[in-house]
Scaffold this active site. Structure first.
Site, mmCIF file in Angstrom:
data_model
loop_
_atom_site.group_PDB
_atom_site.id
_atom_site.type_symbol
_atom_site.label_atom_id
_atom_site.label_comp_id
_atom_site.label_asym_id
_atom_site.label_seq_id
_atom_site.Cartn_x
_atom_site.Cartn_y
_atom_site.Cartn_z
ATOM 1 N N ALA A 1 29.058 39.381 -11.476
ATOM 2 C CA ALA A 1 28.056 38.622 -12.273
ATOM 3 C C ALA A 1 28.361 37.098 -12.260
ATOM 4 C CB ALA A 1 27.937 39.175 -13.592
ATOM 5 N N GLU B 1 35.562 44.134 -11.925
ATOM 6 C CA GLU B 1 34.755 43.906 -10.830
ATOM 7 C C GLU B 1 33.167 43.570 -11.055
ATOM 8 O OE1 GLU B 1 36.799 46.894 -9.853
ATOM 9 O OE2 GLU B 1 37.473 46.333 -8.067
ATOM 10 N N GLU B 2 32.478 44.335 -11.833
ATOM 11 C CA GLU B 2 31.207 43.894 -12.213
ATOM 12 C C GLU B 2 30.935 42.544 -12.968
ATOM 13 O OE1 GLU B 2 29.206 46.797 -14.562
ATOM 14 O OE2 GLU B 2 27.648 45.392 -15.647
ATOM 15 N N ARG B 3 32.028 42.261 -13.926
ATOM 16 C CA ARG B 3 31.861 40.895 -14.515
ATOM 17 C C ARG B 3 32.215 39.671 -13.415
ATOM 18 N NH1 ARG B 3 34.672 43.537 -19.979
ATOM 19 N NH2 ARG B 3 32.185 44.429 -20.470
#
Ligand SMILES: Cc1cc2nc3c(=O)[nH]c(=O)nc-3n(C[C@H](O)[C@H](O)[C@H](O)COP(=O)(O)OP(=O)(O)OC[C@H]3O[C@@H](n4cnc5c(N)ncnc54)[C@H](O)[C@@H]3O)c2cc1C
Length: 380
Positions: free
Chosen positions: A244, A239-241
């Site tokens: 981003a 999810e973070e990627r």
């Protein structure tokens, strides 16, 4: 995009234009933004729990709606606020939402969704950033508690956060099986928030080093199973990627758009700068690259929504975002000439803010390592 996606996009855009952009310059100047105040407003509007479960105050929508939010936060004039919001929604809370007990989710997820509490993610340490498995912070069981000793470095929201989703070693086993994710309230005895770090960009977001000296946290604060923290964190990184990458799409698009406007208005040699074909072609080539990034990012999001493992595609999107973050703002700034070199120029702020995309949450080289592994080229 459905009408619902577009309606959400419109309300996020309104929020950015009224609650973030008018204050962005002052927050940059101050080196921080009022996270509790802003998050409370964002929480009230439902923006901090878009794809989180309804029973804990979320909107219960699929991740594609969250990606819309990442794009709209990325369009704001403050990369620092956009990053801080992403930490709250896509970095510190996905594992808690997925694996946390109901009790833990009521106590920490619900207030994070409501914007009543600010959270942060504690993975990196001074000696362990890219090599997550080598982190040293320990959480040792003592009766019904974990006793935590160690420190975390470069923690976004660190100076203002109420709690941290921390990755710590809970045993001496193999490094991918000895870690757990633990919710650590930061007002607990033994926690010291160090100085706020002075950064190249994202200046409106606070970033801190945090020390833990025999900090006692109940064992029930562990997210999911003991020893599964590394695996949960790797899941959470997806999810973070994607966040981003989606945020970068918006920031890169903004670079192109504001450069088109600037070069159309700026004259040299008797004509607008934009009338030079070399500039037009450079901007066109950049637009093609941003469209490619947008397509890959949304493909990762779609497959994630369909329940597939997107390790490979999310890493490719994050890698491409990091690569373009090094190229596009720099190339655009060139066409602003001396004006682009000024600290207050929007293009120079985007260049400073987006630079982290190639480093944070897995540097470009780490993304290539993951991609190569998924291609079967390497065992590590
Ligand atoms: C502003 C900011 C905010 C951050 N927020 C958070 C946060 O909220 N929470 C958190 O946990 N962390 C956070 N981080 C930390 C960030 O995720 C790390 O900085 C990042 O993972 C890189 O780790 P490192 O800095 O230790 O670099 P290192 O691991 O020391 O690596 C340095 C460089 O070496 C290269 N490299 C590393 N390994 C390899 C390899 N195997 N092959 C080839 N090249 C390699 C890469 O180019 C890398 O950039 C933040 C960092 C910054 C600067």
């Amino acid at each position: 995009m459905t009408d619902e996606h577009e309606a959400l996009r419109r309300s996020l855009r309104r929020f950015v234009e009224t609650e973030i952009n008018p204050f962005a310059d002052a927050w940059e100047e101050q080196g921080a933004f009022p996270a509790h105040e802003l998050f409370r407003k964002a929480g009230k509007a439902g923006f901090l729990g878009i794809s989180k479960p309804v029973e804990f105050g979320g909107l219960g929508l699929d991740y594609s709606y969250n990606a819309i939010a990442a794009e709209e936060w990325g369009r704001s004039h403050s990369g620092g606020v956009a990053t801080a919001l992403g930490v709250q929604t896509d970095m510190a809370t996905p594992a808690l939402a997925r694996h946390g007990s109901d009790e833990l989710r009521r106590e920490f997820l619900a207030p994070a969704i409501a914007g009543e509490q600010v959270c942060c993610i504690g993975v990196s340490e001074e000696g362990a950033g890219s090599d997550v498995a080598s982190l040293k912070t320990r959480a040792v069981r003592d009766g019904g508690d974990y006793v935590i000793t160690g420190s975390k470095m470069w923690i976004t929201n660190g100076a203002q956060a109420d709690w941290m989703c921390m990755l710590a070693n809970t045993s001496d086993g193999p490094p991918h099986r000895n870690k757990s994710l633990i919710v650590v309230p930061l007002k607990t005895k033994g926690v010291t928030v160090g100085r706020t770090l002075n950064k190249l960009g994202l200046r409106s977001s606070d970033t801190a080093q945090i020390f833990f000296d025999e900090v006692r946290v109940p064992v029930r604060h562990r997210i999911g199973e003991e020893g599964m923290g590394f695996i949960y964190q790797m899941e959470q990184f997806q999810e973070e990627r994607m966040y981003a990458a989606a945020k970068a799409v918006a920031m890169l698009q903004a670079c192109i758009d504001i450069t088109v406007d600037y070069t159309r208005g700026r004259r040299a040699f008797g004509k607008p700068l934009l009338d030079n074909q070399t500039i037009q072609h450079k901007l066109a080539a950049m637009q093609a690259e941003v469209e490619a990034l947008r397509a890959i990012t949304w493909r990762a999001v779609d497959l994630h929504v369909a329940g597939e493992n997107v390790t490979q595609l999310a890493s490719i999107a994050k890698y491409l975002a990091g690569k373009l973050a090094l190229e596009i703002p720099n190339a655009c700034l060139q066409f602003w000439g001396g004006q682009g070199y000024m600290w207050e120029a929007r293009i120079s702020r985007i260049m400073r803010d987006i630079r982290l995309t190639a480093i944070g949450g897995g540097a470009n080289e780490i993304m290539l390592q993951v991609i190569a592994k998924n291609m079967g080229l390497s065992g590590r």
